[in-house]
Design a protein around this motif. Structure first.
Motif, PDB file in Angstrom:
ATOM      1  N   PRO A 183     -62.576  -7.784  57.072  1.00  0.00           N
ATOM      2  CA  PRO A 183     -62.140  -7.871  58.471  1.00  0.00           C
ATOM      3  C   PRO A 183     -60.620  -7.894  58.613  1.00  0.00           C
ATOM      4  O   PRO A 183     -59.894  -8.307  57.703  1.00  0.00           O
ATOM      5  CB  PRO A 183     -62.759  -9.193  58.946  1.00  0.00           C
ATOM      6  N   ASP A 184     -60.154  -7.499  59.792  1.00  0.00           N
ATOM      7  CA  ASP A 184     -58.722  -7.353  60.031  1.00  0.00           C
ATOM      8  C   ASP A 184     -57.935  -8.632  59.779  1.00  0.00           C
ATOM      9  O   ASP A 184     -56.876  -8.610  59.144  1.00  0.00           O
ATOM     10  CB  ASP A 184     -58.476  -6.894  61.481  1.00  0.00           C
ATOM     11  N   HIS A 185     -58.419  -9.766  60.302  1.00  0.00           N
ATOM     12  CA  HIS A 185     -57.622 -10.985  60.167  1.00  0.00           C
ATOM     13  C   HIS A 185     -57.498 -11.403  58.706  1.00  0.00           C
ATOM     14  O   HIS A 185     -56.481 -11.991  58.302  1.00  0.00           O
ATOM     15  CB  HIS A 185     -58.204 -12.122  61.024  1.00  0.00           C
ATOM     16  N   VAL A 237     -54.204 -11.306  53.455  1.00  0.00           N
ATOM     17  CA  VAL A 237     -53.929 -10.765  52.122  1.00  0.00           C
ATOM     18  C   VAL A 237     -52.503 -10.235  52.043  1.00  0.00           C
ATOM     19  O   VAL A 237     -51.766 -10.516  51.088  1.00  0.00           O
ATOM     20  CB  VAL A 237     -54.940  -9.648  51.770  1.00  0.00           C
ATOM     21  N   VAL A 238     -52.102  -9.458  53.043  1.00  0.00           N
ATOM     22  CA  VAL A 238     -50.753  -8.891  53.048  1.00  0.00           C
ATOM     23  C   VAL A 238     -49.701  -9.992  53.044  1.00  0.00           C
ATOM     24  O   VAL A 238     -48.743  -9.954  52.252  1.00  0.00           O
ATOM     25  CB  VAL A 238     -50.565  -7.960  54.269  1.00  0.00           C
ATOM     26  N   ASP A 239     -49.846 -10.966  53.904  1.00  0.00           N
ATOM     27  CA  ASP A 239     -48.854 -12.043  53.991  1.00  0.00           C
ATOM     28  C   ASP A 239     -48.760 -12.809  52.677  1.00  0.00           C
ATOM     29  O   ASP A 239     -47.656 -13.124  52.197  1.00  0.00           O
ATOM     30  CB  ASP A 239     -49.214 -12.996  55.135  1.00  0.00           C
ATOM     31  N   PHE A 240     -49.919 -13.121  52.079  1.00  0.00           N
ATOM     32  CA  PHE A 240     -49.915 -13.865  50.812  1.00  0.00           C
ATOM     33  C   PHE A 240     -49.279 -13.028  49.699  1.00  0.00           C
ATOM     34  O   PHE A 240     -48.420 -13.518  48.958  1.00  0.00           O
ATOM     35  CB  PHE A 240     -51.350 -14.222  50.424  1.00  0.00           C
ATOM     36  N   ALA A 241     -49.710 -11.777  49.576  1.00  0.00           N
ATOM     37  CA  ALA A 241     -49.221 -10.932  48.491  1.00  0.00           C
ATOM     38  C   ALA A 241     -47.718 -10.726  48.588  1.00  0.00           C
ATOM     39  O   ALA A 241     -46.991 -10.838  47.584  1.00  0.00           O
ATOM     40  CB  ALA A 241     -49.953  -9.595  48.512  1.00  0.00           C
ATOM     41  N   HIS A 242     -47.232 -10.414  49.769  1.00  0.00           N
ATOM     42  CA  HIS A 242     -45.795 -10.183  49.916  1.00  0.00           C
ATOM     43  C   HIS A 242     -44.997 -11.458  49.661  1.00  0.00           C
ATOM     44  O   HIS A 242     -43.884 -11.398  49.111  1.00  0.00           O
ATOM     45  CB  HIS A 242     -45.505  -9.626  51.308  1.00  0.00           C
ATOM     46  N   ALA A 243     -45.544 -12.599  50.003  1.00  0.00           N
ATOM     47  CA  ALA A 243     -44.864 -13.866  49.712  1.00  0.00           C
ATOM     48  C   ALA A 243     -44.780 -14.127  48.214  1.00  0.00           C
ATOM     49  O   ALA A 243     -43.892 -14.855  47.755  1.00  0.00           O
ATOM     50  CB  ALA A 243     -45.584 -15.022  50.403  1.00  0.00           C
TER      51      ALA A 243
END
Length: 406
Positions: free
Chosen positions: A171-173, A178-184
């Motif tokens: 799902p989108d949320h 995932v994106v926020d965690f990975a980039h952090a």
């Protein structure tokens, strides 16, 4: 809890040596540097200069071409195999990006190859596909809640995975989490979907024809055509794409370019039985492949013209490890790309997409010594990349004949 000590060290040669190259494709531009000496110290290129007759070369490649090591940007390597490591290197592949596998197996293989315990290329691994419910592949993990996702992401960080890949049902949320965690944590993220993944800030997308299970439009029509919206989202959005054009196009190479089989690597690792098997497969399932490959060529040309982050990969083992990448390069050529454009995508562009362009992807002072010596003129004929004489990974030299052993 019992935590065993499983430390290892990156193997690095101590010697210094000189490669005398007749032609050097640096990974940039569309021409060679000619008659060059490449000086390697340990794992690093320390000088690239015109050949000095007063220096005795340790590797005589004066009749050959030298390129950066090739990147395979989409291959599922499965179980650990000593033989597979030699397959990759024999085809000049010094880096393999695995976008879906058991994370513990993938890390064991990565550490075994990096430590020198076994021979093999560099790897970039993601572990399980991060998916929603009702997974299709055994290498996927069906995320059922925010709490479950938090555990999966924590595992990715603790295992020091190289990137994260979301699949077709998440799902989108959760994709945004995932994106926020990975980039952090300094990790790029890839997806099967182009939209809305590009809106979430994802870095990469897999396949021209990658599937979606959430109702969004795929990147390609059923006849193999992609349109301007796809080109714009990738070009303007800055998202990279591994085309895997070989998935529909493999049948074209098998049927129309039989010399692809005629290499010492294919003969040793796959042999006549595998050749017959691929020919039978093409007879049964290759209908329409030529038309689809031709249609796919349109987006390959469009993305190249826009200087988008287009890279090379195959989705092996649907096609054979190593050999499949060379089939992919031939399909790019059939689409109308020049050999220089193709090699740039298989080297420097791929290094950029993998986040390692500061160290790999080109032949330059300060870069790591991942190189391929080939017999031929690959800037004139991309098929000559088949003719590997020696592969150098992290400064270690592997002559082809030393890799073709049982």
């Amino acid at each position: 809890d019992v935590t065993p000590t499983l430390s290892y060290q990156l193997a690095t040669p101590a010697e210094r040596y000189v490669i005398r190259a007749g032609r050097v494709y640096t990974g940039e531009g569309d021409s060679y540097l000619e008659n060059q000496d490449i000086h390697v110290e340990g794992a690093t290129i320390v000088a690239v200069a015109p050949s000095d007759p007063n220096i005795e070369a340790d590797v005589d490649a004066s009749q050959y071409a030298v390129t950066p090591g090739l990147f395979e940007m989409h291959a599922h390597m499965g179980d650990t195999s000593e033989r597979q490591g030699r397959v990759w290197l024999s085809y000049g592949v010094t880096t393999v990006r695995d976008p879906g596998s058991n994370p513990y197996v993938a890390k064991e293989r990565q550490e075994a190859w990096d430590s020198g315990r076994r021979i093999g290329p560099r790897t970039h691994v993601t572990g399980y596909l991060t998916d929603g419910n009702r997974v299709y592949y055994s290498m996927a993990e069906g995320i059922v809640s925010d709490e479950h996702l938090a555990m999966a992401l924590d595992r990715a960080a603790k295992l020091d995975l190289d990137f994260i890949k979301t699949y077709v049902r998440l799902p989108d949320h959760l994709q945004k989490k995932v994106v926020d965690f990975a980039h952090a944590h300094g990790m790029p993220v890839s997806s099967h979907e182009l939209y809305p993944a590009v809106a979430h800030g994802m870095d990469h997308v897999e396949h021209i024809g990658g599937t979606s299970r959430r109702g969004y439009q795929p990147k390609v029509s059923r006849l193999g055509y992609s349109y301007q919206d796809v080109v714009e989202l990738l070009s303007v959005g800055g998202m990279g794409m591994t085309a895997t054009a070989v998935l529909p196009g493999f049948a074209v190479i098998v049927k129309e370019e039989p010399d692809w089989f005629a290499t010492p690597q294919f003969d040793h690792f796959y042999g006549e039985r595998a050749k017959r098997g691929y020919e039978i497969m093409v007879t049964r399932f290759g209908t329409g492949a030529a038309a689809t490959a031709q249609a796919n060529g349109k987006i390959l040309r469009a993305l190249t013209e826009r200087d988008a982050l287009l890279v090379t990969g195959t989705d092996s083992p649907f096609v054979p490890y190593g050999a499949g990448l060379h089939a992919e390069l031939r399909l790019y050529a059939r689409a109308g790309l020049s050999p220089a454009q193709i090699l740039h995508q298989a080297t420097m562009k791929s290094a950029q997409a993998a986040g390692v362009a500061a160290e790999l992807g080109s032949i330059a002072v300060g870069k790591l010594a991942d190189l391929v010596i080939v017999d031929g003129d690959p800037l004139n004929e991309i098929r000559d990349m088949d003719n590997v004489v020696m592969t150098i990974k992290h400064g270690y030299r592997y002559a082809l004949e030393t890799l073709l052993v049982d």
